[in-house]
Every structure is written in C-alpha cells, then in structure tokens.
Design a protein around this motif. Structure first.
Motif, short mmCIF file in Angstrom:
data_model
loop_
_atom_site.label_atom_id
_atom_site.label_comp_id
_atom_site.label_asym_id
_atom_site.label_seq_id
_atom_site.Cartn_x
_atom_site.Cartn_y
_atom_site.Cartn_z
N ALA A 131 0.83 -1.20 0.00
CA ALA A 131 0.00 0.00 0.00
C ALA A 131 0.87 1.25 0.00
CB ALA A 131 -0.92 -0.01 1.22
N GLN A 132 1.83 1.24 0.89
CA GLN A 132 2.74 2.37 1.03
C GLN A 132 3.47 2.68 -0.29
OE1 GLN A 132 3.46 4.06 3.88
NE2 GLN A 132 4.93 5.36 2.82
N SER A 133 3.93 1.59 -0.89
CA SER A 133 4.69 1.75 -2.13
C SER A 133 3.83 2.32 -3.25
CB SER A 133 5.29 0.40 -2.52
OG SER A 133 5.52 0.32 -3.88
N SER A 134 2.57 1.87 -3.33
CA SER A 134 1.76 2.37 -4.44
C SER A 134 1.24 3.77 -4.15
CB SER A 134 0.63 1.39 -4.79
OG SER A 134 -0.24 1.28 -3.70
N ARG A 137 6.76 4.83 -4.77
CA ARG A 137 8.19 4.56 -4.56
C ARG A 137 8.38 3.06 -4.50
NH1 ARG A 137 9.18 6.83 0.95
NH2 ARG A 137 10.88 5.35 1.01
N ASP A 138 9.54 2.60 -4.93
CA ASP A 138 9.85 1.19 -4.75
C ASP A 138 10.09 0.92 -3.27
OD1 ASP A 138 9.62 0.66 -7.41
OD2 ASP A 138 11.77 0.86 -7.83
N ILE A 139 9.84 -0.32 -2.89
CA ILE A 139 10.06 -0.66 -1.49
C ILE A 139 11.55 -0.69 -1.19
CG2 ILE A 139 9.78 -2.49 0.23
CD1 ILE A 139 7.20 -3.29 -1.21
N ASP A 140 11.98 0.09 -0.22
CA ASP A 140 13.39 0.07 0.16
C ASP A 140 13.51 -0.19 1.67
OD1 ASP A 140 12.65 2.40 1.38
OD2 ASP A 140 13.59 3.70 -0.11
N LEU A 141 14.73 -0.24 2.12
CA LEU A 141 14.98 -0.62 3.51
C LEU A 141 14.30 0.35 4.48
CD1 LEU A 141 16.44 -2.87 4.88
CD2 LEU A 141 18.47 -1.44 5.03
N GLU A 142 14.35 1.62 4.15
CA GLU A 142 13.76 2.64 5.00
C GLU A 142 12.26 2.38 5.17
OE1 GLU A 142 14.04 4.94 7.67
OE2 GLU A 142 15.88 4.27 6.68
N MET A 143 11.62 2.09 4.06
CA MET A 143 10.18 1.83 4.08
C MET A 143 9.86 0.59 4.92
SD MET A 143 7.71 1.55 0.77
CE MET A 143 8.34 2.88 -0.21
N VAL A 144 10.70 -0.42 4.78
CA VAL A 144 10.49 -1.65 5.55
C VAL A 144 10.62 -1.36 7.05
CG1 VAL A 144 11.41 -3.95 6.08
CG2 VAL A 144 11.22 -3.20 3.70
N LYS A 145 11.64 -0.61 7.40
CA LYS A 145 11.83 -0.30 8.82
C LYS A 145 10.64 0.48 9.37
CE LYS A 145 16.85 -0.40 9.07
NZ LYS A 145 18.08 0.36 9.20
N ALA A 184 7.56 0.43 8.23
CA ALA A 184 6.39 -0.45 8.31
C ALA A 184 6.48 -1.35 9.54
CB ALA A 184 6.28 -1.30 7.05
N LEU A 185 7.68 -1.83 9.81
CA LEU A 185 7.86 -2.72 10.96
C LEU A 185 7.54 -1.98 12.25
CD1 LEU A 185 11.14 -4.56 9.99
CD2 LEU A 185 8.88 -5.57 10.23
N ARG A 186 7.91 -0.73 12.26
CA ARG A 186 7.69 0.08 13.45
C ARG A 186 6.21 0.13 13.81
NH1 ARG A 186 12.09 4.04 12.38
NH2 ARG A 186 13.39 2.35 13.09
N HIS A 187 5.35 0.18 12.80
CA HIS A 187 3.93 0.34 13.08
C HIS A 187 3.22 -0.96 13.38
CE1 HIS A 187 4.12 4.47 12.18
NE2 HIS A 187 4.48 4.29 10.93
N ILE A 188 3.74 -2.02 12.85
CA ILE A 188 2.88 -3.20 12.81
C ILE A 188 3.09 -4.25 13.89
CG2 ILE A 188 2.16 -5.14 11.38
CD1 ILE A 188 2.32 -3.28 9.05
N ILE A 189 4.30 -4.60 14.17
CA ILE A 189 4.44 -5.78 15.02
C ILE A 189 5.11 -5.51 16.35
CG2 ILE A 189 4.35 -7.67 13.39
CD1 ILE A 189 7.42 -7.29 13.25
N GLU A 190 4.87 -6.41 17.26
CA GLU A 190 5.43 -6.26 18.59
C GLU A 190 6.95 -6.25 18.56
OE1 GLU A 190 2.30 -9.58 19.90
OE2 GLU A 190 4.36 -9.72 20.59
N GLU A 191 7.45 -7.02 17.63
CA GLU A 191 8.89 -7.15 17.60
C GLU A 191 9.57 -5.85 17.29
OE1 GLU A 191 10.27 -11.47 16.32
OE2 GLU A 191 8.97 -10.31 15.03
N VAL A 192 8.76 -4.93 16.83
CA VAL A 192 9.27 -3.61 16.56
C VAL A 192 10.02 -3.11 17.76
CG1 VAL A 192 8.55 -1.33 15.97
CG2 VAL A 192 7.20 -3.29 15.27
#
Ligand code: ADP
Ligand code: MG
Length: 379
Positions: free
Chosen positions: A257-260, A264-272, A274-282
């Motif tokens: 969703a973010q990418s579209s 922007r293409d999905i890059d490391l920054e975007m992954v980080k 996304a992880l921050r928002h979504i999972i406990e392991e964040v």
C-alpha cells in the motif's frame, strides 16, 4: 443423483416425516436447498500453487496433496493438520477443498469452521431440526472442519460430529480437520473422538524458517503485482518477522500500500518504517538500533564501525558489548543479531556474548563500564 441418508438414530431427532425432501441447508436456514447447490464455503484464493513449501510444512502439504488427489481413498483419512496460529492450516485445508472441486466437480466439498458447525447445531436444536442438520452433513463427500479445538467441552456437538464422522468415514468420504494443538493435548474432547483422529494421519505445521519466509515474501509481492525489492531488503524483512505468516503478510500488505501510494519502490527505510507500526517485535527492533547507537556513542565510534569488518581492538570490544546487550535486552535470536551486525554468523555472536560475560567476571574496570551502560537499557 444424491440420496438423502435415512435411518439415523440421533436421540433428539425432530422426527423425519419429510426425509425424502432435501434437508435444510444450515448455512442458509431460510431455504431448503439441494446439497448440490450448496456452495462449498471455500475461499478460492487458497490454493496449493500459492502455498509455499518448506521444512515447516512439507509432510502436511504432501499429505494434503495426496488427499486432494484421491479424497477418501488414501490412508490419510482423517487428515488432521495442527499447529500454531497464522501458520497456514486454514490455507492448506482450503487448498485441499479447492483442488477437489477443480478436479472432481461432482463431489460435494464442504468447508466449515468448528465454531460455525457448533452454532448451526445449536440452532438446529432450538428449531427442532436436528435430523435435518445431520442429514445435510451426511451428504458431504469431503468435509473440512477447521479449528476442531473449538468443540472442546461441547458434548452434544461432539456427539453429533462423532456420528457424522463415522458415517462419512464408513462411506469412504474424506474428512480433513485442523487443530491449534496436537490431538493428545486436546482437552475437553472425548476419547472416542480423539481415537478416531488416529485412524488417519496427523501432521503439523511449524513456523517457517528464513528461506521459506523469503519465498513467501517474494511470492506474495509477485501476486500483488509489485516489483520485488533487492535481496537485502527482502532478507531484512524476513529476518525481522519470525512469529507467523499472518503477521508477515500484514507487513507486506502495508508495504505494498505504502509503495503504491507514494509511488516509490520498497526500500529498507520503508520496511523499517512499516515494521515500526505493525508488530510487537518492533520494540525489539527499536531496541537493537538503540543498543547499537548507545554503545557506539559510549565507545566513541560510529554505528557503521560496529557493523564493519574492522578488527581494531576498541571496535571489537564495543561490538562485542553491543552484541551482549542485544542478546540480553531483546528477544532476537543469535542469528538475527548477527545479521544486524554486518551479517555475522550466530557463532560469532555467541562467542562475543561469552567473552563479555567472562570479562565482566574478571575485569573490574570493564565491569563498571558494562554496568554503566546497562543502566541505559534497564526497563
Ligand atoms: P492458520 O489457519 O494456521 O491460523 P492461515 O492458513 O490463516 O493460518 O494462514 C495465515 C496467512 O498466511 C494466510 O493468509 C495464508 O495464506 C498465509 N500462509 C500461511 N502459510 C503459508 C505458506 N506456506 N505459503 C503461503 N502463504 C501462507
Ligand atoms: Mg485457521
């Protein structure tokens, strides 16, 4: 032509004056309809094609495929798939159903959660239509009952399922079930039912390993029609989410969703992000970053050097200390920690943790330093 089974002796039968009429459809009690017209309640998007195989599910998957190709005639009857939440049980058993439907459309495949089955049964009792309920299920050629643990402590529903099970099994019909735990741990289920489960095959699904997670990510992104990011980005994602596939899919969906949205293409920054928002392991994720920053600052070096190949003594010490705290203050595995320290091996991490522990015991000055740092990480 499908025949309506007769002569059942369910104790609370509401009488069977109209056994020749098709039984009511418990999925839509308003309409009595022929079993042939009852939808299978399957989700067509769960297929074998998009069910990634790994060590974690190999046996369950191949047994599932065997059953799907020859329902009712393999020795895997019933087939019981068990495992933790979000590990692909529902996907697999739905794939079995979809495969049977595609290859043998004349078979009546039915997917139902144990919860829905229970509610329908209770409903049929209230409406005095238990016989109809039973007759409906006795028409099924391949019955898929999801999350059978839900039947625990529901004696009457279990009794009904027991009769349906026996009848279907005797008539060479396929039964597939899932459970969130192995049958031996299914408390609240009657022994006679548990014994039936042993007639066939019980196979588990486990958490996917790193390689399987990578394959799942790639497959999912491909299906969503987006460009697959570079390996190091996919690896980072696969390394950060190891709880279950459902959570992994959640992160992927948000990335797509973010990418579209941002084009922007999905890059490391975007992954980080996304992880921050979504999972406990964040939390652990943030901790790891925090640990690296804090330790680097303390030893007056850059975070990059911590991840670098440099063997300079100060850097090595700082790196080992950071790994030591990563091990003690995050939930990450040695493998993941190594990955975040410039792709080092888990044995290197283990060695570092040990070295620091030894030094703490033997070197007072070093111990004071570590204790000072420790305060910054104490929760
Ligand atoms: P469970 O029933 O065990 O809780 P699900 O079958 O609902 O888990 O799986 C959760 C999600 O993960 C689903 O969207 C499913 O498609 C996906 N999934 C699980 N395992 C796999 C796999 N091996 N390959 C592809 N997708 C998977
Ligand atoms: Mg499920």
């Amino acid at each position: 032509m499908r025949t309506t089974p007769r002569g059942n002796n369910f104790s609370n039968s509401a009488g069977n004056a109209d056994t020749l009429a098709p039984p009511r459809n418990p999925f839509d009690t308003a309409k009595p309809v022929d079993g042939n017209l009852v939808p299978s309640q399957l989700n067509g998007s769960y297929t074998f094609d998009n069910y990634i195989e790994g060590d974690c599910n190999r046996l369950a998957r191949s047994a599932g495929l065997a059953v799907a190709n020859k329902p009712g005639t393999t020795s895997f009857n019933p087939l019981m798939v068990y495992g933790g939440v979000g590990l692909g049980k529902t996907h697999l058993v739905q794939a079995i159903g979809n495969h049977i439907k595609a290859t043998a459309p004349e078979r009546f495949v039915l997917y139902v959660s144990a919860e829905k089955f229970t509610n329908q049964f209770i409903d049929s009792v209230q409406r005095a239509q238990v016989q109809d309920f039973a007759n409906f299920y006795l028409q099924v050629d391949a019955l898929i009952l999801d999350d059978v643990q839900f039947l625990a402590n529901k004696g009457k529903t279990q009794e009904m399922f027991f009769h349906i099970f026996n009848h279907l099994h005797q008539s060479g019909k396929q039964i597939v079930m899932t459970s969130d735990r192995p049958p031996k741990d299914l408390q609240g289920l009657e022994d006679r039912l548990l014994n039936r489960f042993k007639w066939g095959l019980t196979a588990d699904v486990q958490s996917p390993d790193f390689e399987t997670r990578v394959a799942i990510i790639r497959n999912k992104m491909e299906q969503d029609g987006i460009d697959i990011p570079p390996d190091h980005v996919v690896d980072y994602l696969a390394n950060s989410v190891h709880t279950n596939v459902r959570e992994l899919e959640g992160v992927i969906a948000s990335l797509v969703a973010q990418s579209s949205l941002s084009r922007r293409d999905i890059d490391l920054e975007m992954v980080k992000q996304a992880l921050r928002h979504i999972i406990e392991e964040v939390e652990a994720e943030v901790n790891l970053d925090f640990i690296q920053k804090t330790v680097a600052a303390y030893f007056n070096i850059s975070v990059e050097l911590l991840k670098d190949k440099t063997r300079k003594k100060e850097v090595v010490t700082a790196r080992q200390v950071a790994m030591y705290f990563a091990k003690h203050h995050t939930a990450h595995t040695l493998k993941t920690i190594g990955f975040h320290f410039g792709g080092r091996d888990h044995t290197t991490v283990m060695h570092s943790v040990q070295t620091v522990s030894d030094l703490v015991d033997s070197d007072k000055k070093f111990r004071d330093q570590v204790d000072e740092l420790r305060k910054k990480f104490a929760k």
